[in-house]
Design a protein around this motif. Structure first.
Motif, short mmCIF file in Angstrom:
data_model
loop_
_atom_site.label_atom_id
_atom_site.label_comp_id
_atom_site.label_asym_id
_atom_site.label_seq_id
_atom_site.Cartn_x
_atom_site.Cartn_y
_atom_site.Cartn_z
N GLN A 69 35.59 27.48 7.93
CA GLN A 69 36.07 28.17 6.74
C GLN A 69 35.00 29.11 6.21
O GLN A 69 35.29 30.27 5.87
CB GLN A 69 36.46 27.16 5.67
CG GLN A 69 36.94 27.82 4.38
CD GLN A 69 37.26 26.80 3.30
OE1 GLN A 69 37.24 25.60 3.54
NE2 GLN A 69 37.55 27.29 2.12
N LEU A 70 33.76 28.65 6.12
CA LEU A 70 32.68 29.48 5.62
C LEU A 70 32.42 30.68 6.53
O LEU A 70 32.19 31.79 6.05
CB LEU A 70 31.40 28.65 5.44
CG LEU A 70 31.47 27.57 4.36
CD1 LEU A 70 30.20 26.72 4.38
CD2 LEU A 70 31.70 28.17 3.00
N SER A 72 34.64 32.11 8.47
CA SER A 72 35.77 33.02 8.30
C SER A 72 35.64 33.82 7.01
O SER A 72 35.90 35.04 7.00
CB SER A 72 37.08 32.22 8.29
OG SER A 72 38.17 33.05 8.02
N GLU A 73 35.24 33.17 5.93
CA GLU A 73 35.08 33.88 4.66
C GLU A 73 33.95 34.91 4.75
O GLU A 73 34.08 36.01 4.20
CB GLU A 73 34.81 32.87 3.54
CG GLU A 73 36.04 32.05 3.19
CD GLU A 73 35.73 30.94 2.20
OE1 GLU A 73 34.56 30.80 1.79
OE2 GLU A 73 36.67 30.21 1.84
N GLN A 76 35.34 37.88 6.63
CA GLN A 76 36.24 38.65 5.78
C GLN A 76 35.46 39.48 4.77
O GLN A 76 35.81 40.63 4.49
CB GLN A 76 37.22 37.73 5.06
CG GLN A 76 38.24 37.11 5.98
CD GLN A 76 39.09 36.08 5.27
OE1 GLN A 76 39.02 35.90 4.06
NE2 GLN A 76 39.93 35.38 6.03
N THR A 77 34.40 38.90 4.21
CA THR A 77 33.57 39.62 3.25
C THR A 77 32.91 40.83 3.91
O THR A 77 32.87 41.93 3.33
CB THR A 77 32.49 38.69 2.67
OG1 THR A 77 33.17 37.61 2.00
CG2 THR A 77 31.59 39.41 1.69
#
Length: 84
Positions: A69-70, A72-73, A76-77
């Protein structure tokens, strides 16, 4: 299912089913309510044992999911930073 996914057998599940198979004929000789209590107690004990045995695996799964999750975030950022 776990055998197919992880290449190993869930021995606690097999032991729980075996215990219930052994207890069913014994429970057949007891009064109904006592038999129900005995089988329910065996089921709860097997569930608790399996939960305790699998706790490290669940923790590992949570850790991997958080890392994904981290990552992926962060991706995206970075994408938003390049395209906005």
């Amino acid at each position: 299912m776990e055998r197919r996914a992880l290449g190993r057998t869930r021995w606690w599940s097999i032991a729980a089913v075996g215990t219930l198979l052994v207890l069913v004929p014994i429970a057949g000789e007891l009064p109904e309510l006592v038999a129900l209590g005995l089988l329910a107690l065996a089921t709860v004990a097997a569930t608790v044992a399996q939960r305790l045995v699998n706790a490290p695996l669940r923790g590992e799964v949570r850790h991997v999911a958080l890392e994904e999750q981290l990552a992926s975030e962060a991706e995206q950022t970075q994408w938003r930073g390049r395209h906005l």
